[in-house]
Write a protein that holds these residues in place. Sequence first.
Motif, PDB file in Angstrom:
ATOM      1  N   PHE A  66       0.833  -1.207   0.000  1.00  0.00           N
ATOM      2  CA  PHE A  66       0.000   0.000   0.000  1.00  0.00           C
ATOM      3  C   PHE A  66       0.869   1.259   0.000  1.00  0.00           C
ATOM      4  N   LEU A  67       1.922   1.217   0.791  1.00  0.00           N
ATOM      5  CA  LEU A  67       2.805   2.376   0.879  1.00  0.00           C
ATOM      6  C   LEU A  67       3.425   2.693  -0.476  1.00  0.00           C
ATOM      7  N   GLY A  69       2.004   2.560  -3.124  1.00  0.00           N
ATOM      8  CA  GLY A  69       1.025   3.233  -3.969  1.00  0.00           C
ATOM      9  C   GLY A  69       0.121   2.284  -4.722  1.00  0.00           C
ATOM     10  N   ASP A  71      -3.249  -0.216  -4.852  1.00  0.00           N
ATOM     11  CA  ASP A  71      -4.540  -0.416  -4.196  1.00  0.00           C
ATOM     12  C   ASP A  71      -4.558  -1.739  -3.449  1.00  0.00           C
ATOM     13  N   VAL A 100      -4.467   2.625   8.941  1.00  0.00           N
ATOM     14  CA  VAL A 100      -3.857   3.101   7.695  1.00  0.00           C
ATOM     15  C   VAL A 100      -4.808   2.922   6.510  1.00  0.00           C
ATOM     16  N   ASN A 103     -11.144   3.278   5.509  1.00  0.00           N
ATOM     17  CA  ASN A 103     -11.655   4.640   5.527  1.00  0.00           C
ATOM     18  C   ASN A 103     -12.933   4.706   6.345  1.00  0.00           C
ATOM     19  N   SER A 104     -13.331   5.931   6.616  1.00  0.00           N
ATOM     20  CA  SER A 104     -14.325   6.109   7.662  1.00  0.00           C
ATOM     21  C   SER A 104     -15.698   5.554   7.284  1.00  0.00           C
ATOM     22  N   ALA A 136      -9.352   7.488  17.282  1.00  0.00           N
ATOM     23  CA  ALA A 136      -8.845   8.806  16.897  1.00  0.00           C
ATOM     24  C   ALA A 136      -8.371   8.807  15.452  1.00  0.00           C
ATOM     25  N   ASN A 137      -7.750   7.724  15.026  1.00  0.00           N
ATOM     26  CA  ASN A 137      -7.200   7.716  13.672  1.00  0.00           C
ATOM     27  C   ASN A 137      -8.276   7.589  12.613  1.00  0.00           C
ATOM     28  N   ARG A 174     -10.302  14.655  18.953  1.00  0.00           N
ATOM     29  CA  ARG A 174     -10.458  14.281  17.554  1.00  0.00           C
ATOM     30  C   ARG A 174     -11.939  14.132  17.184  1.00  0.00           C
TER      31      ARG A 174
ATOM     32  N   PRO B  14       8.393   6.949  -1.039  1.00  0.00           N
ATOM     33  CA  PRO B  14       7.792   7.080   0.291  1.00  0.00           C
ATOM     34  C   PRO B  14       8.322   6.017   1.250  1.00  0.00           C
ATOM     35  N   LEU B  16       7.233   6.351   4.742  1.00  0.00           N
ATOM     36  CA  LEU B  16       6.137   6.276   5.700  1.00  0.00           C
ATOM     37  C   LEU B  16       5.124   7.332   5.278  1.00  0.00           C
ATOM     38  N   LYS B  18       1.384   8.796   6.752  1.00  0.00           N
ATOM     39  CA  LYS B  18       0.331   8.658   7.751  1.00  0.00           C
ATOM     40  C   LYS B  18      -0.598   9.842   7.572  1.00  0.00           C
ATOM     41  N   TYR B  20      -4.029  11.776   8.651  1.00  0.00           N
ATOM     42  CA  TYR B  20      -5.010  11.851   9.735  1.00  0.00           C
ATOM     43  C   TYR B  20      -6.351  12.355   9.220  1.00  0.00           C
ATOM     44  N   GLU B  21      -6.407  12.503   7.915  1.00  0.00           N
ATOM     45  CA  GLU B  21      -7.675  12.857   7.317  1.00  0.00           C
ATOM     46  C   GLU B  21      -7.812  11.932   6.124  1.00  0.00           C
ATOM     47  N   HIS B  22      -9.027  11.574   5.803  1.00  0.00           N
ATOM     48  CA  HIS B  22      -9.131  10.541   4.793  1.00  0.00           C
ATOM     49  C   HIS B  22      -8.999  11.086   3.379  1.00  0.00           C
ATOM     50  N   GLU B  25      -6.653   6.507  -2.190  1.00  0.00           N
ATOM     51  CA  GLU B  25      -5.262   6.097  -2.390  1.00  0.00           C
ATOM     52  C   GLU B  25      -4.566   6.962  -3.425  1.00  0.00           C
ATOM     53  N   GLU B  28      -3.647  10.286  -2.074  1.00  0.00           N
ATOM     54  CA  GLU B  28      -2.523  10.174  -1.147  1.00  0.00           C
ATOM     55  C   GLU B  28      -1.202  10.116  -1.906  1.00  0.00           C
ATOM     56  N   GLN B  29      -1.171   9.308  -2.947  1.00  0.00           N
ATOM     57  CA  GLN B  29       0.067   9.197  -3.717  1.00  0.00           C
ATOM     58  C   GLN B  29       0.399  10.521  -4.407  1.00  0.00           C
TER      59      GLN B  29
END
Lengths: 927, 193
Positions: A66-67, A69, A71, A100, A103-104, A136-137, A174, B14, B16, B18, B20-22, B25, B28-29
């Motif tokens: 995921f990091l 990039g 899906d 990570v 989503n909400s 919180a996250n 939060r 990248p 890391l 993180k 804190y708001e959605h 993907e 984000e990239q």
Amino acid sequence: MPAVSKGDGMRGLAVFISDIRNCKSKEAEVKRINKELANIRSKFKGDKALDGYSKKKYVCKLLFIFLLGHDIDFGHMEAVNLLSSNKYTEKQIGYLFISVLVNSNSDLIRLINNAIRNDLASRNPTFMNLALHCIANVGSREMAEAFVSEIPRILVAGDTMDSVKQSAALCLLRLNRTCPDLVPMGEWTARVVHLLNDQHLGVVTAATSLIATLAQKSPDDFKTSVSLAVARLSRIVTSAAIDLQDYTYYFVAAPWLSVKLLRLLQCYPPPEDAALRSRLTECLETILSKAQEPPKSKKVQHSNAKNAVLFEAITLIIHHDNEPNLLVRACNQLGQFLQHRETNLRYLALESMCTLASSEFSHEAVKTHIETVINALKTERDVSVRQRAVDLLYAMCDRSNAKQIVAEMLSYLETADYSIREEIVLKVAILAEKYAVDYTWYVDTILNLIRIAGDYVSEEVWYRVIQIVINRDDVQGYAAKTVFEALQAPACHENLVKVGGYILGEFGNLIAGDPRSSPLVQFSLLHSKFHLCSVPTRALLLSAYIKFINLFPEVKGTIQDVLRSDSQLRNADVELQQRAVEYLRLSCIASTDILATVLEEMPPFPEKESSILAKLKKKKGSSKLPDLNDARRNINGSTNHTEDTETAEKVSTHSFTDKLNVNSTPSTGASLLVDVFSDVSNTPAPNDVSEEHFLRFVCKNNGVIFENQLLQIGLKSEYRQNLGRMYVFYGNKTSTQFLSFSSSVSSNDLLQTQLNIHTKTVDPVIDGGAQVQQILNIECLSDFSDAPVLHIQFRYGGALQNIAVKLPVMLNKFFQPTEMTSQDFFQRWKQLGAPQQEVQKIFKAQHQMDSDVAKAKLLGFGVALLDGVDPNPANFVGAGIIHSKTTQVGCLIRLEPNTQAQMYRLTLRTSKDSVSQRLCELLSEQF
Amino acid sequence: MIKAILIFNNHGKPRLSKFYEHYNEDTEQQIIRETFHLVSKRDENVCNFLEGGMLIGGSDYKLIYRHYATLYFVFCVDSSESELGILDLIQVFVETLDKCFENVCELDLIFHVDKVHHILAEMVMGGMVLETNMNEIITQVDTQNKMEKSEAGIAGAPARAVSAVKNMNLPEMPRNINIGDISIKVPNLPSFK
């Protein structure tokens, strides 16, 4: 010993990562990843139950993927399962994956919530922390609903561990950010305030963050926090650094907590209690004094931490804005930082000074640093810092230094970074307008802006210069001359062509006397740019051409030829083609009088907030834009910001709609001719009902007579002999209904005997955005001089609105023009020779002395213009009859302009002295 | 509030992220790329703050960053945070990583991304600063490690045995990777050994 030993990672994971890193190409990487994803998928789907370790390993791999990039569309369920593991490591990885990747609004939230609920109830502080972190996250509304009542309980419970309290405080904070409506206030608030006294500084820091946010929402609930915060701050500031042990950072005692406490205090006004206030002042003084002490360490961390506290203290001082002594000390401190070798400090000093500039106590002190700031603009290597310098110059600008600052900004603009050019352009435009004493300077400045940074001059800016030129008679000639000169540059920016086209179209006549800028020269100059311009500009130029036809009959033929050419009449662009066709036709069939009316000079624009300012506010957000007018800040710094931004946005959307009546965008092709013609029927009007406004209707019958935020009243009227009919249009500008709407016309006792007005009733409800019409029938019984008043009453959102407008029903409306020969005219003139029959007035011209305009006005006034009667062709002579029910009053008019003295002499002879008097009053105000 | 924390290397990879708001993907990239683009073109001696980019931006947001050897640490924060405070927080984060990993280098962030997340979680929670005291943070991380070890000791024994055997080849593995250029030098720090 290291806290993480490197050896015991997951080998499979390490191998996978190494593989990826060894991939020579992007394709190879993707291939390897897809292989791994397929592998993991099959493992997850497989029949064999995976052990916790494998699940953890695969989830870690997914995180890594995921990091990079890619899906991740599976694995969520496995992660959720890990949550309910009772092994810490597995649980931890599960929570990590979820915070990570989930989503909400995932549909797994319910399952996750269950796991969280169990962990919160577990009384195991580590598990509780994991759960609180996850809430919180993710911070979704559904989670907030599930846990918002539980968390305050954990926060204030006596037996909660410190680390859990910290997490609970921030978790609540939060949730308050995502769903402020859900967080309940209650008896727990008092106990939260007491956390400021907690032994554990980490808990105090978290609680301070929480209180600072909640206090903005309901200041009263947390009022008691002020004294506790001051006490706490005082203890930190005066403590020997060593007392706070671990919370001492590079010899600075608890810098983060100090910053937070100072932020909290910014939610409230200065304390009223004298002892408390003096204790706070003492703290702030100590912080300021510490800045002067020699540093305890040469490390940048030491000075950073120390200055973090210092800057926050200065912000608080600026916020309180009540201690001139502290303010000046703060300003001096910032002045020192302006020259500091640390770029960060110069940046922050410029930023803080910006807010300081808006305080009346320190505005002058800030201004003393102008040279340093200008120097920063010229020499700083860092664009962020230069940007701050621009902001500060803008904030410190006032009448005394406006010319210097605008000049510096303009010269900086030539080399400025592209990213900040537009903003500088807006700022220069605003300052130039705001502080212009001499409007020629304003015009020069804006034209310079267009020359230097034409691409960054937005529509608002050039609209504005036109609005101002139209509204200010004194600058029109200069503007025409300046744009004419500017247009002579071989390459000029399209925005300049637009401004030039518009201004010459309106005021080209003012410079036409000079053979170097004769009408034909002006036209050729404009037309030489035509082919290089975009469609909207060409459309505008076509409008300028038709205005030229009206202003300068001598170039009519040339312009008609241009309009007639195939490239216009058969232009592929429908807008241009239609304009060419219609303008050509108009110029062929309309008489001079009609042309003069249709192409009348634009009426003044209503004064309101500059749309440029609105744009700048929108662009910047108000937090960085100290308002030049009212500098007072609200008690609640940040809540105030959001409100400001909202209003700024409202203002801007509003003003976008009525920037200019010029319709230069082809996309609104439906209102083709409206742009040029709308000025006749759709005059925007100033908000107040003024005499001046009333007088605008002397020579015309249609337009907007009244307008405020809610309501617009337009008029359309026609008169015939002694009868008139007026259509009054009430436009609801809001989206809400007007209720109990009523309108009536009243006249004073005398007027009632002179004028008969019959009103038809209107519907009592006007829907949002709708317009209703009311018809007034008017009969003139005898000559009169007062005007009737229209009273309007309605309810808008419960509030009763009362509006009274003077209706433009004047004596001259009942004119019937009379043509007569020169001989007849002089005969009658002599007959009306009695002293009381003649009224004469000599007055100074209020507007540009233009014979075509004067002609149009006299026609609008209602008389017939008689050519060839007066031996001096510059003079105007007219005749007409005022019809009333009882009598008819013949009326002769002579208007003699003296262009050298900028004066007029107006002579009226009628058979009735009161009529002469009244007509003279009305007409003499028009020139 | 902190909106996002990003770590990437000098090439924009990248290490890391993180949020804190959605964001989705792709965004984000994009944000990572844009942020890298903004930050990497800046000189070394300019200030550590800059206005956020288009994506994460908005007028109220700033990027606050530090550059350590091969890595950029970027925090995107709103105006409710003290700029210098965040700068110090980044320092605390790096010092903590350095203690936990014993001379941290980029590879540690790659191979132990979960640990880095856990350390970060002890400092920043849901976008708010949770703890700034390094000793406190390390104590928490130590506690976690102990729990991990004890769990691995009981239940993880078979897996550990397998991995121990496989790990015998390990010394070769890191040689594939050029450690030389990657190790992070933490400037202005006392020795952490």
